[in-house]
Design a protein around this motif. Structure first.
Motif, PDB file in Angstrom:
ATOM      1  N   LEU A  16       0.812  -1.204   0.000  1.00 50.40           N
ATOM      2  CA  LEU A  16       0.000   0.000   0.000  1.00 50.40           C
ATOM      3  C   LEU A  16       0.853   1.264   0.000  1.00 50.40           C
ATOM      4  N   TYR A  17       1.871   1.292   0.831  1.00 51.70           N
ATOM      5  CA  TYR A  17       2.663   2.514   0.954  1.00 51.70           C
ATOM      6  C   TYR A  17       3.401   2.829  -0.346  1.00 51.70           C
ATOM      7  N   ARG A  18       3.893   1.779  -1.032  1.00 49.65           N
ATOM      8  CA  ARG A  18       4.570   2.016  -2.305  1.00 49.65           C
ATOM      9  C   ARG A  18       3.581   2.472  -3.369  1.00 49.65           C
ATOM     10  N   ALA A  19       2.368   1.926  -3.310  1.00 49.91           N
ATOM     11  CA  ALA A  19       1.345   2.356  -4.267  1.00 49.91           C
ATOM     12  C   ALA A  19       0.987   3.818  -4.051  1.00 49.91           C
ATOM     13  N   LEU A  20       0.986   4.249  -2.794  1.00 47.11           N
ATOM     14  CA  LEU A  20       0.634   5.639  -2.490  1.00 47.11           C
ATOM     15  C   LEU A  20       1.774   6.605  -2.812  1.00 47.11           C
ATOM     16  N   LEU A  21       2.989   6.225  -2.425  1.00 47.07           N
ATOM     17  CA  LEU A  21       4.113   7.149  -2.527  1.00 47.07           C
ATOM     18  C   LEU A  21       5.002   6.923  -3.753  1.00 47.07           C
ATOM     19  N   GLY A  22       4.830   5.769  -4.403  1.00 48.90           N
ATOM     20  CA  GLY A  22       5.667   5.439  -5.543  1.00 48.90           C
ATOM     21  C   GLY A  22       6.979   4.817  -5.106  1.00 48.90           C
ATOM     22  N   GLY A  23       7.712   4.272  -6.085  1.00 47.63           N
ATOM     23  CA  GLY A  23       9.001   3.664  -5.785  1.00 47.63           C
ATOM     24  C   GLY A  23       9.296   2.507  -6.723  1.00 47.63           C
ATOM     25  N   GLU A  24      10.451   1.883  -6.534  1.00 45.67           N
ATOM     26  CA  GLU A  24      10.847   0.752  -7.371  1.00 45.67           C
ATOM     27  C   GLU A  24      10.434  -0.572  -6.738  1.00 45.67           C
ATOM     28  N   GLN A  25      10.200  -1.552  -7.606  1.00 49.70           N
ATOM     29  CA  GLN A  25       9.865  -2.890  -7.134  1.00 49.70           C
ATOM     30  C   GLN A  25      10.475  -3.907  -8.086  1.00 49.70           C
TER      31      GLN A  25
END
Length: 302
Positions: A222-231
């Motif tokens: 959830l936090y990456r979906a909200l704030l963005g980032g690499e995966q």
């Protein structure tokens, strides 16, 4: 002796082309092959019937002879000669082989009906027999999705014989590979038959395949979906990094060009990999995390 309808046996029209006859035969041969139907007497009978039909209809001379017989047979029936009596009243003499004349004997007559042997060859008379192609064999080979993706050498046993073959990358489920001369031996010096291998690509829990494209489910915190980032995402060609944009919505679809399945027989070409993003909600929240979420909810008036 009853007349045998070889066209009906193969399910083709009397005007069928050689390619249509061959295609119908291969389909039925796979369906009724003894290896697929062990200890099934009816399947064995059907398999012999379609082999006999193919033996006649795939040969120009034998097919012409058979068609001439069929025309005379129809005239005989239309004249009413067969009503109320056995069809054995038909005059077969003009079609039978006698003393080595007419059509020559071929094949193992024990595998064919009396009808066949009476028209195309005498039982056991092999002195003047002609060459004929050997019977085709059918086999199946199971592959994982990754096996089909990468290709490579495989070994399988057919009729007690071990064969090593090379699978090309990108094969599909149900695809058939032909190996010439790997079927039954030819008769009287004729060519060997072929081996047809049907490939069965097993389902994969990670990927769904549609043609040369693949689809993969990817869970995003959830936090990456909200704030963005690499995966990091695993693909059949190795791990890759993808960029998750801020405020990515649940169900978002991403396309990775060239990360799908190899295109069969086209080196360097591949389909695409589609990622279906599923936003993963956190579990076992601490009291502090719950307070922060309440504050966020209050700020957004949710």
């Amino acid at each position: 002796m009853d007349y045998k309808d070889y066209y009906k046996a193969l399910g083709v029209d009397k005007k069928a082309t050689n390619d249509q006859i061959k295609k119908a035969y291969r389909k039925l041969a796979r369906q009724y092959h003894p290896d697929v139907n062990p200890n099934n007497a009816e399947a064995e009978r059907k398999f012999k019937e379609i082999n006999e039909a193919h033996e006649v209809l795939s040969d120009e001379d034998k097919r012409r002879k058979y068609d001439e017989l069929g025309a005379d047979w129809q005239r005989y029936q239309h004249a009413g000669a067969g009503r109320g009596q056995a069809q054995g009243g038909f005059d077969w003499s003009q079609y039978q082989q006698a003393g080595g004349g007419g059509f020559e004997s071929f094949g193992d007559d024990g595998n064919f009906s009396d009808f066949f042997s009476n028209i195309f060859g005498s039982m056991g008379g092999r002195g003047g027999s002609r060459a004929g192609a050997g019977q085709d064999y059918q086999a199946e080979l199971e592959l994982t999705l990754e096996d089909a993706y990468r290709g490579g050498p495989r070994t399988l046993n057919v009729n007690g014989k071990s064969l090593r073959i090379t699978i090309k990358p990108g094969v599909e489920d149900g695809q058939t590979i032909r190996l010439r001369d790997q079927g039954a031996p030819g008769r009287n010096g004729g060519p060997n038959g072929s081996l047809y291998i049907t490939l069965r690509v097993l389902p994969d829990a990670r990927y769904a395949r549609l043609g040369n494209d693949l689809t993969q489910e990817v869970q995003v915190p959830l936090y990456r979906a909200l704030l963005g980032g690499e995966q990091v995402v695993d693909t059949l060609s190795g791990s890759v990094k993808i960029n998750i944009k801020p405020e990515t919505q649940n169900g978002t679809r991403l396309r990775l060009r060239g990360k799908g399945f190899p295109v069969y027989n086209k080196e360097g070409e591949s389909g695409d990999l589609y990622l279906h993003l599923t936003v993963q909600l956190p579990q076992r929240l601490t009291d502090q995390e719950k307070d922060l979420i309440r504050q966020l909810a209050a700020l957004r008036n949710d």
